[in-house]
Design a protein around this motif. Structure first.
Motif, PDB file in Angstrom:
ATOM      1  N   HIS A  41       0.850  -1.206   0.000  1.00 28.24           N
ATOM      2  CA  HIS A  41       0.000   0.000   0.000  1.00 28.24           C
ATOM      3  C   HIS A  41       0.878   1.244   0.000  1.00 28.24           C
ATOM      4  CE1 HIS A  41      -3.526  -2.437   1.387  1.00 28.24           C
ATOM      5  NE2 HIS A  41      -2.569  -3.154   1.947  1.00 28.24           N
ATOM      6  N   ASP A  42       0.295   2.376  -0.371  1.00 31.53           N
ATOM      7  CA  ASP A  42       0.945   3.652  -0.109  1.00 31.53           C
ATOM      8  C   ASP A  42       0.997   3.830   1.404  1.00 31.53           C
ATOM      9  OD1 ASP A  42       1.395   4.368  -2.695  1.00 31.53           O
ATOM     10  OD2 ASP A  42      -0.301   5.733  -2.859  1.00 31.53           O
ATOM     11  N   VAL A  43       2.123   4.320   1.910  1.00 29.23           N
ATOM     12  CA  VAL A  43       2.245   4.536   3.352  1.00 29.23           C
ATOM     13  C   VAL A  43       1.132   5.455   3.850  1.00 29.23           C
ATOM     14  CG1 VAL A  43       3.723   5.459   5.187  1.00 29.23           C
ATOM     15  CG2 VAL A  43       4.737   4.168   3.302  1.00 29.23           C
ATOM     16  N   ALA A  44       0.734   6.403   3.031  1.00 29.98           N
ATOM     17  CA  ALA A  44      -0.308   7.347   3.428  1.00 29.98           C
ATOM     18  C   ALA A  44      -1.610   6.647   3.804  1.00 29.98           C
ATOM     19  CB  ALA A  44      -0.563   8.353   2.303  1.00 29.98           C
ATOM     20  N   GLU A  45      -1.875   5.492   3.189  1.00 29.68           N
ATOM     21  CA  GLU A  45      -3.113   4.752   3.490  1.00 29.68           C
ATOM     22  C   GLU A  45      -3.086   4.147   4.890  1.00 29.68           C
ATOM     23  OE1 GLU A  45      -3.853   1.763   0.544  1.00 29.68           O
ATOM     24  OE2 GLU A  45      -3.282   3.086  -1.110  1.00 29.68           O
ATOM     25  N   LEU A  46      -1.884   3.892   5.419  1.00 25.19           N
ATOM     26  CA  LEU A  46      -1.736   3.222   6.714  1.00 25.19           C
ATOM     27  C   LEU A  46      -1.295   4.185   7.810  1.00 25.19           C
ATOM     28  CD1 LEU A  46       0.125   0.113   5.272  1.00 25.19           C
ATOM     29  CD2 LEU A  46      -2.272   0.199   5.974  1.00 25.19           C
ATOM     30  N   ARG A  47      -1.108   5.424   7.465  1.00 22.28           N
ATOM     31  CA  ARG A  47      -0.628   6.452   8.392  1.00 22.28           C
ATOM     32  C   ARG A  47      -1.512   6.511   9.649  1.00 22.28           C
ATOM     33  NH1 ARG A  47      -0.647  11.303   5.175  1.00 22.28           N
ATOM     34  NH2 ARG A  47       1.558  11.871   5.170  1.00 22.28           N
TER      35      ARG A  47
ATOM     36  N   ALA B 133      17.918   7.044   7.663  1.00 21.91           N
ATOM     37  CA  ALA B 133      17.219   7.076   8.951  1.00 21.91           C
ATOM     38  C   ALA B 133      17.707   8.233   9.812  1.00 21.91           C
ATOM     39  CB  ALA B 133      17.429   5.751   9.681  1.00 21.91           C
ATOM     40  N   ALA B 134      19.027   8.436   9.845  1.00 26.19           N
ATOM     41  CA  ALA B 134      19.593   9.509  10.663  1.00 26.19           C
ATOM     42  C   ALA B 134      19.140  10.879  10.190  1.00 26.19           C
ATOM     43  CB  ALA B 134      21.119   9.420  10.639  1.00 26.19           C
ATOM     44  N   GLU B 135      18.986  11.036   8.867  1.00 27.20           N
ATOM     45  CA  GLU B 135      18.536  12.323   8.329  1.00 27.20           C
ATOM     46  C   GLU B 135      17.157  12.684   8.863  1.00 27.20           C
ATOM     47  OE1 GLU B 135      18.826  15.836   6.346  1.00 27.20           O
ATOM     48  OE2 GLU B 135      20.398  14.334   6.620  1.00 27.20           O
ATOM     49  N   VAL B 136      16.292  11.682   9.011  1.00 30.19           N
ATOM     50  CA  VAL B 136      14.947  11.923   9.538  1.00 30.19           C
ATOM     51  C   VAL B 136      14.985  12.122  11.050  1.00 30.19           C
ATOM     52  CG1 VAL B 136      12.617  10.949   9.790  1.00 30.19           C
ATOM     53  CG2 VAL B 136      13.887  10.605   7.659  1.00 30.19           C
ATOM     54  N   LEU B 137      15.807  11.347  11.744  1.00 28.12           N
ATOM     55  CA  LEU B 137      15.825  11.352  13.204  1.00 28.12           C
ATOM     56  C   LEU B 137      16.580  12.528  13.802  1.00 28.12           C
ATOM     57  CD1 LEU B 137      16.394   7.548  13.669  1.00 28.12           C
ATOM     58  CD2 LEU B 137      14.548   8.819  14.769  1.00 28.12           C
TER      59      LEU B 137
ATOM     60  N   ILE C 204       9.663   8.192  15.474  1.00 30.83           N
ATOM     61  CA  ILE C 204       9.484   9.505  16.105  1.00 30.83           C
ATOM     62  C   ILE C 204       8.035   9.722  16.516  1.00 30.83           C
ATOM     63  CG2 ILE C 204       9.569  12.003  15.703  1.00 30.83           C
ATOM     64  CD1 ILE C 204      11.931  11.407  13.746  1.00 30.83           C
ATOM     65  N   LYS C 205       7.112   9.362  15.642  1.00 33.63           N
ATOM     66  CA  LYS C 205       5.691   9.587  15.894  1.00 33.63           C
ATOM     67  C   LYS C 205       5.066   8.531  16.808  1.00 33.63           C
ATOM     68  CE  LYS C 205       4.683  13.300  13.423  1.00 33.63           C
ATOM     69  NZ  LYS C 205       4.096  14.516  14.047  1.00 33.63           N
ATOM     70  N   GLY C 206       5.651   7.315  16.823  1.00 34.05           N
ATOM     71  CA  GLY C 206       5.032   6.231  17.577  1.00 34.05           C
ATOM     72  C   GLY C 206       3.879   5.607  16.826  1.00 34.05           C
ATOM     73  N   ARG C 207       3.735   5.989  15.600  1.00 34.03           N
ATOM     74  CA  ARG C 207       2.691   5.453  14.720  1.00 34.03           C
ATOM     75  C   ARG C 207       3.189   5.587  13.282  1.00 34.03           C
ATOM     76  NH1 ARG C 207       1.076  10.416  16.759  1.00 34.03           N
ATOM     77  NH2 ARG C 207       0.632  12.022  15.203  1.00 34.03           N
ATOM     78  N   ILE C 208       2.613   4.824  12.382  1.00 35.79           N
ATOM     79  CA  ILE C 208       3.075   4.856  10.993  1.00 35.79           C
ATOM     80  C   ILE C 208       3.014   6.289  10.462  1.00 35.79           C
ATOM     81  CG2 ILE C 208       2.553   4.105   8.637  1.00 35.79           C
ATOM     82  CD1 ILE C 208       1.724   1.412   9.802  1.00 35.79           C
TER      83      ILE C 208
ATOM     84  N   GLU D 159       7.751  13.360   5.626  1.00 33.91           N
ATOM     85  CA  GLU D 159       7.175  14.706   5.510  1.00 33.91           C
ATOM     86  C   GLU D 159       6.364  15.087   6.730  1.00 33.91           C
ATOM     87  OE1 GLU D 159       3.429  14.034   2.603  1.00 33.91           O
ATOM     88  OE2 GLU D 159       5.300  13.107   1.977  1.00 33.91           O
ATOM     89  N   ASP D 160       5.923  14.078   7.504  1.00 33.69           N
ATOM     90  CA  ASP D 160       5.204  14.379   8.759  1.00 33.69           C
ATOM     91  C   ASP D 160       6.150  14.940   9.811  1.00 33.69           C
ATOM     92  OD1 ASP D 160       2.861  13.335   7.656  1.00 33.69           O
ATOM     93  OD2 ASP D 160       3.331  11.305   8.340  1.00 33.69           O
ATOM     94  N   ILE D 161       7.446  14.671   9.636  1.00 31.48           N
ATOM     95  CA  ILE D 161       8.447  15.170  10.563  1.00 31.48           C
ATOM     96  C   ILE D 161       9.001  16.515  10.106  1.00 31.48           C
ATOM     97  CG2 ILE D 161      10.613  14.631  11.761  1.00 31.48           C
ATOM     98  CD1 ILE D 161       8.265  12.655  12.268  1.00 31.48           C
ATOM     99  N   HIS D 162       9.306  16.613   8.838  1.00 30.43           N
ATOM    100  CA  HIS D 162       9.998  17.796   8.312  1.00 30.43           C
ATOM    101  C   HIS D 162       9.074  18.756   7.565  1.00 30.43           C
ATOM    102  CE1 HIS D 162      13.843  16.129   9.461  1.00 30.43           C
ATOM    103  NE2 HIS D 162      13.544  15.004   8.835  1.00 30.43           N
ATOM    104  N   GLY D 163       7.855  18.346   7.327  1.00 29.87           N
ATOM    105  CA  GLY D 163       6.921  19.204   6.611  1.00 29.87           C
ATOM    106  C   GLY D 163       7.063  19.150   5.111  1.00 29.87           C
ATOM    107  N   MET D 164       8.001  18.329   4.632  1.00 33.58           N
ATOM    108  CA  MET D 164       8.196  18.169   3.184  1.00 33.58           C
ATOM    109  C   MET D 164       8.868  16.816   2.972  1.00 33.58           C
ATOM    110  SD  MET D 164      11.470  20.681   2.471  1.00 33.58           S
ATOM    111  CE  MET D 164      10.630  22.080   3.226  1.00 33.58           C
TER     112      MET D 164
END
Length: 428
Positions: free
Chosen positions: A286-292, A315-319, A413-417, A421-426
């Motif tokens: 699935h698209d990750v957005a469907e399971l977010r 991974a480090a870039e996001v974290l 980071i979120k504790g959920r799928i 972009e949910d972390i960095h806004g893009m």
């Protein structure tokens, strides 16, 4: 070793060949096409710790033999490393003793995952035949080696004789077009490919991936690795890009124009969004957005699919600058000691640990559910690994979702799928 039936090659004279057909013909000293039986020289036999006892038993008791070419045999202690029980420790002790006695290579605890280690050590090269006692031996196709997984008996026969025989597989052609957009990587491409082929869509076939000059060696390992999840006998990425600077690639490795394929598939990379495989089949994509938004108990970044340096970088870039959610555990296990050292040298490991990651010994970790982070009943894990079958990483009631390192990091980071972009806004 059982002798295969005689084969008549004449009707196919001068017919263009696929990559698998060309490699098997070269290593078999003949002209072979799909459906024929070929006896081929084996360039490397790889034995993992979880099957080492069976391999040694076949060699010593059943075949009463030793490896014909010890330099072509490698034992890797990676699946349960360090040992988790006394019986596992005993099996690994026997593997060490066998290696010392016969002169085969031994890569001990901490060196890393078999496929990563063999490629780092130069024990898989373009045009080689590499057989492993692990199903994800298709990974060697990243460097244009015909890699395939076999059981203890076939592996032992190959070690004892220096050869094997197999039916030449039909080939599926996968052509990648366009360019990836931000936040999308090789894991997303591989999952999309499996979704389109289906879990049994390439059974006993060679998946031949035409990627042009795209992708690093590590990314090509991800693509080849997941081919077995469509049932493939081998996964071969046509050499290009940095592979041409890292290896001397002979002309006879490349597929020929006009070769016959049982199926052709084209994937437009520019249209892909981050993908995720939901329980409990790899092709349930699935698209990750469907399971977010689904709550997650554990995130695991590592394995022969996504434990390389570029995966840890993603991974480090996001974290960076964030912390793992207190309701979620993040396990990070580098694919090899070389990966760990490089990630230590460039500060990547510090970034991951400061974010709350727990670091494990280079190896397979909890991927096969025997140690270092198995799942409890009802727990949900997002993993960068290759299988999400029932009971794969622990209890049968646990749920496993497969994703890229960037998506895994965002989820931690979120504790959920979540998406990067949910972390960095893009898109990351």
């Amino acid at each position: 070793m059982t002798t295969p039936p005689a084969t008549n090659h004449e009707p196919h004279a001068n017919k263009p060949q696929t990559m698998a057909e060309r490699i098997l013909s070269k290593r078999g000293n003949g002209t072979f096409y799909a459906g024929m039986l070929a006896v081929v020289e084996v360039d490397q036999v790889m034995v993992v710790d979880s099957i080492a006892q069976s391999f040694i038993e076949r060699m010593e008791r059943d075949l009463e033999s030793v490896p014909k070419y010890p330099e072509r045999v490698s034992i890797v202690i990676d699946h349960v490393a360090p040992a988790s029980t006394v019986s596992v420790a005993q099996a690994q002790k026997e593997a060490r003793e066998y290696a010392a006695k016969t002169g085969v290579r031994l890569f001990d605890v901490g060196r890393g995952i078999c496929h990563q280690v063999l490629i780092e050590e130069g024990l898989a090269k373009p045009g080689w035949i590499v057989l492993g006692s692990d199903s994800h031996s298709t990974t060697y196709g990243a460097v244009a080696a015909f890699g395939s997984g076999m059981g203890a008996t076939d592996i032992a026969l190959s070690a004892a004789s220096g050869k094997t025989w197999l039916r030449v597989p039909e080939s599926v052609k996968v052509t990648l077009t366009g360019e990836l957009t931000a936040g999308v990587g090789a894991k997303d491409v591989a999952l999309e490919m499996i979704a389109r082929l289906g879990a049994d869509g390439a059974t006993y076939q060679s998946v031949e991936i035409h990627a042009g000059d795209r992708f690093t060696r590590g990314e090509r390992m991800t693509l080849a690795n997941l081919c077995v999840e469509a049932g493939a006998k081998a996964g071969l990425v046509v050499p290009g890009g940095e592979i041409l600077t890292m290896y001397d690639v002979p002309e006879w490795v490349y597929p020929q124009d006009g070769a016959t394929y049982v199926r052709e598939l084209e994937i437009d990379l520019s249209s892909l969004r981050p993908r995720m495989s939901a329980p409990s089949e790899v092709d349930n994509v699935h698209d990750v957005a469907e399971l977010r938004g689904l709550n997650v108990d554990q995130v695991f970044i590592g394995t022969c699919t996504n434990g390389r340096l570029e995966d840890l970088h993603a991974a480090a870039e996001v974290l960076r600058g964030h912390r793992v959610d207190p309701t979620t555990r993040l396990l990070v296990i580098p694919a090899s000691s070389e990966v760990m050292e490089a990630a230590m040298a460039d500060g990547t490991l510090l970034t991951l640990i400061q974010a709350g990651a727990v670091l494990g010994t280079p190896g397979c970790g909890p991927c096969m559910g025997r140690h270092q982070g198995v799942l409890a009943p009802g727990e949900v894990c997002v993993s960068t690994s290759n299988r999400n079958f029932i009971g794969r990483m622990g209890d049968k009631d646990a749920k496993i979702y497969l994703a890229s390192p960037a998506v895994a990091a965002a989820t931690a980071i979120k504790g959920r799928i979540a998406l990067p972009e949910d972390i960095h806004g893009m898109p990351a």
